[in-house]
Scaffold this active site. Structure first.
Site, mmCIF file in Angstrom:
data_model
loop_
_atom_site.group_PDB
_atom_site.id
_atom_site.type_symbol
_atom_site.label_atom_id
_atom_site.label_comp_id
_atom_site.label_asym_id
_atom_site.label_seq_id
_atom_site.Cartn_x
_atom_site.Cartn_y
_atom_site.Cartn_z
ATOM 1 N N ARG A 1 0.848 -1.191 0.000
ATOM 2 C CA ARG A 1 0.000 0.000 0.000
ATOM 3 C C ARG A 1 0.879 1.235 0.000
ATOM 4 O O ARG A 1 2.040 1.195 0.430
ATOM 5 C CB ARG A 1 -0.911 0.010 1.230
ATOM 6 C CG ARG A 1 -1.820 -1.213 1.343
ATOM 7 C CD ARG A 1 -2.605 -1.167 2.645
ATOM 8 N NE ARG A 1 -3.483 -2.324 2.790
ATOM 9 C CZ ARG A 1 -3.156 -3.456 3.396
ATOM 10 N NH1 ARG A 1 -1.931 -3.592 3.917
ATOM 11 N NH2 ARG A 1 -4.022 -4.454 3.487
ATOM 12 N N LYS B 1 -1.966 -2.295 7.859
ATOM 13 C CA LYS B 1 -3.118 -1.919 8.673
ATOM 14 C C LYS B 1 -3.060 -2.620 10.023
ATOM 15 O O LYS B 1 -2.637 -3.771 10.121
ATOM 16 C CB LYS B 1 -4.411 -2.290 7.949
ATOM 17 C CG LYS B 1 -4.665 -1.468 6.689
ATOM 18 C CD LYS B 1 -5.996 -1.848 6.065
ATOM 19 C CE LYS B 1 -6.295 -0.986 4.840
ATOM 20 N NZ LYS B 1 -7.597 -1.343 4.226
ATOM 21 N N HIS C 1 -2.370 2.807 -5.945
ATOM 22 C CA HIS C 1 -3.071 1.548 -5.696
ATOM 23 C C HIS C 1 -3.185 0.714 -6.968
ATOM 24 O O HIS C 1 -3.338 -0.507 -6.899
ATOM 25 C CB HIS C 1 -4.456 1.818 -5.122
ATOM 26 C CG HIS C 1 -4.863 0.821 -4.073
ATOM 27 N ND1 HIS C 1 -4.182 0.650 -2.887
ATOM 28 C CD2 HIS C 1 -5.870 -0.089 -4.049
ATOM 29 C CE1 HIS C 1 -4.760 -0.298 -2.179
ATOM 30 N NE2 HIS C 1 -5.773 -0.774 -2.852
ATOM 31 N N ARG D 1 -0.602 -1.854 -6.970
ATOM 32 C CA ARG D 1 -0.954 -2.989 -6.107
ATOM 33 C C ARG D 1 -1.919 -3.926 -6.840
ATOM 34 O O ARG D 1 -1.760 -5.155 -6.812
ATOM 35 C CB ARG D 1 -1.590 -2.452 -4.830
ATOM 36 C CG ARG D 1 -1.987 -3.495 -3.794
ATOM 37 C CD ARG D 1 -2.365 -2.769 -2.504
ATOM 38 N NE ARG D 1 -3.075 -3.610 -1.557
ATOM 39 C CZ ARG D 1 -2.497 -4.398 -0.657
ATOM 40 N NH1 ARG D 1 -1.173 -4.468 -0.606
ATOM 41 N NH2 ARG D 1 -3.210 -5.123 0.188
ATOM 42 N N HIS E 1 -3.779 -9.217 3.049
ATOM 43 C CA HIS E 1 -5.224 -9.222 3.250
ATOM 44 C C HIS E 1 -5.587 -10.126 4.417
ATOM 45 O O HIS E 1 -5.098 -11.259 4.516
ATOM 46 C CB HIS E 1 -5.943 -9.717 1.990
ATOM 47 C CG HIS E 1 -5.989 -8.700 0.904
ATOM 48 N ND1 HIS E 1 -6.237 -9.023 -0.414
ATOM 49 C CD2 HIS E 1 -5.834 -7.347 0.916
ATOM 50 C CE1 HIS E 1 -6.224 -7.929 -1.158
ATOM 51 N NE2 HIS E 1 -5.976 -6.909 -0.368
ATOM 52 N N TYR F 1 -9.274 -10.650 -7.743
ATOM 53 C CA TYR F 1 -8.242 -10.738 -8.776
ATOM 54 C C TYR F 1 -8.377 -12.009 -9.628
ATOM 55 O O TYR F 1 -7.766 -12.093 -10.689
ATOM 56 C CB TYR F 1 -6.856 -10.660 -8.141
ATOM 57 C CG TYR F 1 -6.628 -9.348 -7.446
ATOM 58 C CD1 TYR F 1 -6.506 -8.163 -8.167
ATOM 59 C CD2 TYR F 1 -6.584 -9.268 -6.056
ATOM 60 C CE1 TYR F 1 -6.316 -6.949 -7.522
ATOM 61 C CE2 TYR F 1 -6.401 -8.066 -5.400
ATOM 62 C CZ TYR F 1 -6.278 -6.911 -6.149
ATOM 63 O OH TYR F 1 -6.108 -5.716 -5.516
#
Length: 545
Positions: free
Chosen positions: A381, A405, A476, A479, A502, A511
């Site tokens: 990110r 995160k 992004h 990514r 994730h 994806y």
């Protein structure tokens, strides 16, 4: 702590060590001025003479009775909080002590008549612990409030030594206090108990707001209509969403951007409840549903509406858990279904051309190419990229450590081109820093400061326009391209999930729908009728079907 927070003891220890190491909390004693002979609390606004504010501030901060001093923007140059033994002491401070300092043009004074909520009360609530909960048994049960009637406690040198020691570290044992002060352990225990029982000291955590996402300190003067002072004061003191946001930052480790978004969402919800004629704690499910409907009518994006609803639900879970609300009125309010859109990405030849378009023969060129190669190689990110520090890199091993995160760290891999681009960038970085600078972040702006996420976005957008790429390109998109190309070359979806960081595989599964060419090839090679349909397509003309 583990039992109250609902986590394991190793997790509690790890979080405590992290907070202490970052300086976010300091375990120490807060000195309560009233029981030790300083019951008068007053704020003093100070106008300094031109050019003398810094000098005056330093001299004021050195005075014994000044507990707080801040330089302000607004009606005064400085605001001081002072604790004094009586009104005569306040008079002498204003007319003798300040006169000796010099450089002061004028002052204005506001004696505090009643304290509804102090900064230290906010500290206690901000960690999200129930103030009414009984602490678990401890071998050294020192954390307690004063139990004796407040009066003037006469202090001697030993009392002052004990207070000083505990102020710097509340974890000291009675044996350590006794050894440091040169008295017996029973004497140390007696003095500590006396100070605690009189309310002269309160042991606990002092939290640094700036370290957990609250760097702005503001004093707000409020004028209240006749007869409503107590009501308004209690409502202001009870703004629990402030404590909830601090809890999210300190305990849940949410990012500052998420905290900021949740703060805005909760303010909108408070306004909605106010307009509906109810308080947040007394809101009904209909109020929560009307809040969501109001956001939709106002044209908020579906993702923004769902985030606001998530903030409200989490806030009520917090209130219910710690006994500040009876129920969660937003619990059964459903989120709005999101339309599943395919992410923006670049094809492999587009990506190669876009990165190669940037030269690497100057500061900006080398930095921009290193940024793009790193984004594409790692799939990180943009916030993870800007958070990269030199000591996070293992260039010889082609690896780096990023913090994502929830402050979760993971290892990402640097391809050969990415390593080469970073090596080219590092000499330009060193030259821009020069001597005497110790900026640890990998990527810098033109002023030798850490590059921000907005700065990276601007770089990518500017490069896209210059290259003539007719696609919407953002950090992004690198990514998305990273994940799409991995899936396109047969990478297992679980591997891609780990590389992207994730938490839920459903986020990664999008994806699998992007690489249509590969899906078609697999279909043509695997389905028995797919190849037959192609070979026999020309032989069906003129035949009755």
């Amino acid at each position: 702590i583990a039992r109250t927070a609902g986590v394991s003891e190793p997790t509690a220890r790890k979080r405590m060590d992290r907070l202490l190491g970052a300086g976010a909390i300091v375990l120490g004693a807060r000195i309560n001025p009233a029981p030790i002979g300083f019951p008068v609390d007053a704020f003093v606004g100070i106008h300094a003479r031109p050019g003398r504010a810094t000098e005056v501030g330093r001299r004021l901060a050195a005075l014994e009775h000044v507990a707080y001093l801040g330089h302000l923007a607004g009606g005064f140059d400085m605001l001081a909080e002072v604790f004094l033994p009586d009104t005569e002491g306040l008079f002498r401070f204003l007319h003798e002590d300040l006169e000796r300092i010099g450089g002061i043009a004028s002052t204005d004074t506001w004696p505090v008549l009643r304290t509804e909520k102090s900064f230290y009360s906010w500290e206690g609530e901000s960690v999200g612990l129930d103030p009414a909960a009984k602490p678990p048994a401890s071998p050294a049960p020192l954390v307690r409030q004063g139990s004796l009637p407040h009066g003037t406690l006469k202090l001697d040198d030993l009392d002052r030594q004990v207070m000083k020691l505990l102020r710097h570290d509340a974890r000291l044992t009675l044996r350590q206090i006794a050894r440091t002060t040169g008295v017996s352990e029973p004497t140390a225990r007696k003095r500590v108990d006396r100070l605690l029982d009189a309310g002269a000291i309160i042991l606990g955590a002092r939290i640094d707001p700036a370290s957990i996402g609250f760097p702005v300190d503001v004093f707000v003067g409020v004028r209240v209509g006749t007869g409503r002072v107590t009501e308004v004061g209690r409502k202001l003191a009870g703004m629990e969403h402030i404590a909830y946001l601090a809890y999210l930052a300190a305990i849940r480790s949410l990012s500052p951007r998420t905290i900021e978004a949740y703060r805005d969402d909760l303010r909108l919800y408070e306004v909605a409840c106010y307009r509906a004629g109810c308080g947040v704690e007394l809101a009904a499910p209909s109020n929560a549903r009307e809040f969501v409907a109001g956001l939709v009518r106002a044209g908020y994006a579906t993702s923004s509406v769902n985030r606001a609803l998530s903030a409200v639900k989490g806030y009520y879970r917090y209130l219910v858990r710690f006994g500040q609300a009876a129920a969660n009125p937003a619990k059964d309010v459903e989120s709005i279904p999101l339309a599943r859109t395919l992410p923006d990405f670049m094809f492999e030849d587009e990506m190669a051309g876009f990165i190669d378009f940037s030269g690497d023969d100057d500061f900006r060129g080398a930095r921009d190419k290193a940024i793009m190669e790193t984004l594409y190689s790692t799939g990180c990110r943009v916030s993870e990229l800007t958070g990269l520090r030199l000591d996070d890199l293992l260039l010889d091993e082609g690896r780096a450590r990023v913090t994502g995160k929830g402050s979760k760290q993971r290892t990402v891999f640097l391809s050969g081109p990415a390593v080469d681009a970073i090596r080219v960038w590092l000499p330009f970085r060193s030259a821009r820093l020069g001597r005497g600078h110790d900026e640890a972040h990998l990527f810098l702006n033109a002023k030798a400061g850490a590059l921000t996420t907005r700065g990276v976005s601007w770089i990518i957008e500017r490069r896209a326009v210059a290259s003539g790429l007719r696609k919407r390109v953002s950090p992004h998109a690198f990514r998305h391209s990273f994940a799409t190309h991995l899936v396109g070359h047969g990478a297992d979806i679980r591997v891609v999930q780990a590389l992207l960081g994730h938490e839920n595989i459903s986020t990664t599964q999008i994806y699998t729908h992007v690489d249509m060419a590969r899906l078609r090839a697999v279909y043509d090679g695997a389905h028995p009728h797919a190849g037959k349909a192609k070979t026999e397509a020309g032989g069906t003309e003129g035949k009755a079907l």
